[in-house]
Design an enzyme around this catalytic site. Structure first.
Site, PDB file in Angstrom:
ATOM      1  N   CYS A  92       0.809  -1.232   0.000  1.00  0.00           N
ATOM      2  CA  CYS A  92       0.000   0.000   0.000  1.00  0.00           C
ATOM      3  C   CYS A  92       0.844   1.285   0.000  1.00  0.00           C
ATOM      4  O   CYS A  92       1.350   1.674  -1.039  1.00  0.00           O
ATOM      5  CB  CYS A  92      -0.961  -0.043   1.182  1.00  0.00           C
ATOM      6  N   ARG A 126     -12.474   6.313  -0.081  1.00  0.00           N
ATOM      7  CA  ARG A 126     -11.488   5.282   0.252  1.00  0.00           C
ATOM      8  C   ARG A 126     -11.983   3.913  -0.230  1.00  0.00           C
ATOM      9  O   ARG A 126     -13.195   3.640  -0.236  1.00  0.00           O
ATOM     10  CB  ARG A 126     -11.248   5.231   1.772  1.00  0.00           C
ATOM     11  N   HIS A 189      -3.211  -5.664   2.818  1.00  0.00           N
ATOM     12  CA  HIS A 189      -2.779  -5.763   4.214  1.00  0.00           C
ATOM     13  C   HIS A 189      -3.303  -7.088   4.785  1.00  0.00           C
ATOM     14  O   HIS A 189      -3.874  -7.893   4.042  1.00  0.00           O
ATOM     15  CB  HIS A 189      -3.413  -4.634   5.052  1.00  0.00           C
TER      16      HIS A 189
HETATM   17  N1  GLN Z   1      -2.060   6.852   2.727  1.00  0.00           N
HETATM   18  C1  GLN Z   1      -2.201   6.011   1.532  1.00  0.00           C
HETATM   19  C2  GLN Z   1      -3.644   6.029   1.008  1.00  0.00           C
HETATM   20  O1  GLN Z   1      -4.538   6.437   1.722  1.00  0.00           O
HETATM   21  C3  GLN Z   1      -1.799   4.588   1.841  1.00  0.00           C
HETATM   22  C4  GLN Z   1      -2.735   3.924   2.857  1.00  0.00           C
HETATM   23  C5  GLN Z   1      -2.188   2.596   3.362  1.00  0.00           C
HETATM   24  O2  GLN Z   1      -0.991   2.342   3.376  1.00  0.00           O
HETATM   25  N2  GLN Z   1      -3.107   1.701   3.866  1.00  0.00           N
HETATM   26  O3  GLN Z   1      -3.884   5.578  -0.101  1.00  0.00           O
END
Ligand code: GLN
Length: 238
Positions: A92, A126, A189
């Site tokens: 990520c 998101r 993740h």
């Molecule tokens: N901050 C980055 C985003 O929001 C990566 C998030 C993450 O590593 N889970 O895309």
């Protein structure tokens, strides 16, 4: 044998248990009588040259901003490792910064290493939830994603897999992650490796091959618990 693992920015880049990937790599080595030395890299640290596996986890926009400057300093050495087939797993936030840049929802452009030809821009919402992909080379892979970034693969890049359920790189083109040589970048993740032992063993075998110069057949382990955890995770609703 002792393998040297480089863990990038464990303080700033460790969301959703990503540290567990290093533990899974280490444990599966130790179960085979292979010692592992974990080198935690924080801004300002020097990186030794005898690295056998590189890991970097996910992070909030603020964490990515904190490591941006140091990442530029170590980028040439990281590139050299990757070009020399050192196995690498980035998740990520560090996946995004292995590309050209990550532009946050506030419009801040965080510059990456350009090791891989991808660009990432935050989208309107998101992308969150359990995710299952059909990976190229490792079968079904299960994980969890939570990112604002929408990643586009540039020319010469191959995805890590195809989305079965979930969003993946951008929720549009059904691609997930990216692979370049032995560097695998993914949004998954979980942590990822404990529930996907085939992938862990790929990194271990490539780390040994990098260290010894010879391909290796790893001793089989009883993966019944890992497979059960994988099977349960796959049934979890998004
Ligand atoms: N901050 C980055 C985003 O929001 C990566 C998030 C993450 O590593 N889970 O895309």
């Amino acid at each position: 044998m002792k393998l040297n693992v480089l863990h990038l920015y464990p303080k700033e880049m460790n969301l959703y248990g990503d540290h567990g990937n290093v533990l899974a790599f280490k444990r599966r080595c130790e179960w085979r009588g292979i010692d592992v030395n974990v080198i935690e890299h924080e801004p300002g640290d020097k990186i030794p040259n005898n690295i056998d596996f590189i890991f970097g986890g996910g992070g909030q926009d603020s964490g990515q901003g904190k490591i941006e400057e140091d990442l530029q300093l170590i980028a040439p050495q990281l590139k050299k490792f990757i070009e020399n087939d050192v196995p690498c797993l980035v998740i990520c936030g560090l996946y995004q910064l292995f590309g050209k840049y990550f532009q946050t929802s506030e419009g801040q452009k965080i510059i990456g290493t350009s090791i891989i030809n991808v660009t990432t821009k935050a989208g309107p919402e998101r992308l969150i939830g359990n995710i299952v992909i059909n990976s190229y080379g490792f079968g079904e892979i299960v994980g969890y994603e939570n990112h604002s970034g929408l990643t586009s693969l540039g020319s010469g890049t191959k995805p890590f897999g195809e989305v079965i359920t979930g969003a993946g790189n951008n929720g549009e083109d059904k691609t997930e992650g990216c692979r370049y040589k032995n560097c695998i970048c993914t949004y998954l993740h979980g942590p990822l490796l404990p529930k996907n032992p085939k992938l862990t063993d790929f990194f271990i075998s490539k780390a040994i091959e990098h260290k010894t110069g010879e391909a290796v057949e790893l001793k089989e382990l009883d993966d019944s618990i890992e497979q059960k955890a994988h099977a349960v995770a796959v049934t979890r609703p998004r």
